[in-house]
Enzyme design. Structure first.
Site, PDB file in Angstrom:
ATOM      1  N   GLU A  45       0.869  -1.175   0.000  1.00 24.96           N
ATOM      2  CA  GLU A  45       0.000   0.000   0.000  1.00 24.96           C
ATOM      3  C   GLU A  45       0.905   1.222   0.000  1.00 24.96           C
ATOM      4  OE1 GLU A  45      -3.022  -0.118  -0.577  1.00 24.96           O
ATOM      5  OE2 GLU A  45      -3.432  -2.233  -0.215  1.00 24.96           O
ATOM      6  N   CYS A 100      -1.601   9.480   2.139  1.00 27.56           N
ATOM      7  CA  CYS A 100      -1.258   8.950   0.813  1.00 27.56           C
ATOM      8  C   CYS A 100      -2.387   9.152  -0.187  1.00 27.56           C
ATOM      9  CB  CYS A 100      -0.911   7.464   0.913  1.00 27.56           C
ATOM     10  SG  CYS A 100      -2.265   6.418   1.494  1.00 27.56           S
TER      11      CYS A 100
END
Length: 515
Positions: free
Chosen positions: A231, A265
């Site tokens: 991720e 993110c």
């Protein structure tokens, strides 16, 4: 000084990271594998008990965990409840409520040759899983993948980020008190601990963080042919056109960019828009920043800080690397403060466009039209998310089908993270694999193909045995090769299916039970 004395007192409470003795790591991994091999994590009852224990941990230690996050990121309790506790709780309740259904065999569609056989997918645990977590949301980025792994029946080694010192220490203290310590281990520490961990063999590794470290992890995993879930992040483009509600766009972009001091993110990394709407859009973003954080965000309890000196220096260097600052730009090294900032007149080769910002800077690049936007986006690495503010359905479709990203979101930002029915993950440089809800259960499970037959089918399947005559070949083709829908052979295939169904019902009538 920030006006909220409680927050200042907590933020000044410096802690030392509890480091795991690296010599103990091989023993910890061996203990986890031994526990997995007992089979205790395979039962639904065991998994549910562990999941409910996490729920108790969150309920009984709310103050300790939110204080730890405040010490690490200067984030208020309410912000952490909203961004981390609620997200973790939603993941937890979804797993508890649906585990029974997720664990059931998934029966698949049968072809003519297998009409009386039992065909299904059984999801089974992978084994020993390693979770290497990130610091920007130090509770939920540990708990959400941990919840998915518990639901899937795995045993887990968790390494929280060493940058979120207080939260790492809190999780290392609390998790063993609530979960089975033989099946779930927390291993706090820095780079030396990570290096020793990666020498061990795992059945799966999940890493949340940046692409450079991800490459190191993939190399280590390759030594044991261990699959990985990554991720990561990237520069998430945010396209805005004149059809959008610019006031709403400005409010939502400001929230998505400056929440958690931009250390997300999923945040919109830069804006692509036409010159004709740039000034109006900038005005709405500025108005939203003042609404959210006041005239001086440095004095706002709702505006956190950079995680540490190194990340402060990195983002400050990007701020000085080109463009015109039209909002913010103020910094305070001693306080790790960087103001919510908008940079216009940005060029593609400016420093702020060479890497993921991961801070409170918002570059704006002017483009001529949708074609120019597509060229700009596709010339770069695939992002975690593609954002678009537009009401034009054709533009929405064009952006969705002509770009590649982990997620595609129209007229909002960040909200996809909370939708557990959607997979969360990247593509290419922004990651691989996905989790959240059932997607996490599937990601951390092995889908075992199960084929159950009986000797009753021997006469039908005898066509496979040598010698393969022309007659057998013809029969085999009818059984094994499906017909194209609408072809001249479709009626014949239907008749064969009906005939086989009659055989199946006859066998059932004789007492043979099958799925």
């Amino acid at each position: 000084k920030r006006p909220n004395k409680l927050i200042d007192d907590m933020a000044s409470d410096m802690a030392t990271l509890n480091q795991t003795d690296t010599s103990e790591i091989p023993q910890i991994v061996a203990r986890l594998r031994e526990a997995f091999n007992t089979g205790r994590t395979r039962s639904k009852e065991y998994r549910l008990a562990q999941l409910k224990s996490i729920n108790r941990m969150l309920d009984e230690n709310e103050d300790q965990l939110t204080t730890a996050v405040c010490n690490d990121l200067r984030r208020t309790k309410n912000d952490t409840m909203f961004m981390e506790f609620f997200s973790s709780k939603a993941e937890l309740v979804t797993a508890i409520n649906n585990l029974d259904e997720w664990m059931k065999p998934e029966y698949v569609k049968k072809d003519l040759a297998n009409l009386i056989n039992s065909l299904y997918i059984q999801r089974e645990p992978l084994g020993v899983v390693c979770l290497l977590s990130a610091w920007n949301f130090p509770i939920t980025l540990v708990l959400k993948p941990l919840i998915a792994n518990i639901a899937a029946g795995n045993v887990v080694l968790v390494k929280p980020s060493d940058l979120a010192v207080h939260t790492s220490n809190a999780l290392a203290e609390l998790i063993p008190q609530y979960l089975d310590p033989e099946c779930y281990a927390v291993v706090p520490g820095g780079v030396p601990v990570s290096q020793v961990i990666l020498k061990e063999r795992f059945d799966h590794i999940m890493y949340t963080g940046g692409s450079e470290v991800a490459k190191i992890i993939m190399k280590a995993a390759a030594e044991h042919l261990t699959p990985v879930t990554l991720e990561l992040g990237g520069k998430n483009p945010c396209y805005v056109d004149s059809s959008a509600n610019l006031r709403v766009a400005g409010r939502r972009i400001a929230w998505g960019r400056y929440t958690n001091c931009g250390q997300i993110c999923l945040a919109p990394d830069y804006i692509l828009c036409q010159q004709s709407i740039k000034d109006e859009l900038v005005g709405h973003i500025i108005a939203a920043v003042k609404e959210y954080f006041g005239e001086d965000p440095k004095n706002s309890n709702d505006y956190p800080r950079m995680i540490n000196q190194r990340h402060f220096d990195r983002v400050e260097a990007l701020l000085k690397g080109g463009g015109v600052t039209v909002l913010g730009g103020e910094t305070d090294k001693d306080d790790l403060y960087i103001a919510p900032t908008i940079i216009t007149d940005v060029k593609s080769d400016d420093a702020v466009m060479q890497e993921e910002v991961f801070g409170p800077l918002l570059p704006i690049i002017v483009i001529d039209d949708i074609e120019a936007a597509l060229r700009f986006i596709n010339a770069r690495e695939k992002p975690l998310t593609m954002y678009a503010f537009t009401t034009d359905k054709q533009v929405q479709k064009r952006l969705s089908t002509s770009t590649s990203s982990g997620q595609f979101v129209v007229n909002d930002v960040l909200v996809q993270y909370g939708v557990l029915a959607l997979p969360f993950g990247g593509v290419g440089n922004s990651g691989q694999g996905a989790y959240h809800g059932k997607h996490g259960f599937d990601n951390f499970s092995h889908k075992k193909a199960c084929y159950i037959t009986t000797s009753i089918t021997e006469s039908l399947m005898g066509v496979r045995y040598p010698p393969i005559t022309s007659k057998k070949l013809k029969s085999a083709k009818s059984l094994l090769v499906p017909k194209v829908k609408g072809s001249s052979y479709f009626r014949r295939a239907v008749m064969l299916c009906l005939f086989a169904t009659m055989i199946a019902f006859t066998i059932r009538a004789l007492g043979y039970s099958f799925h």
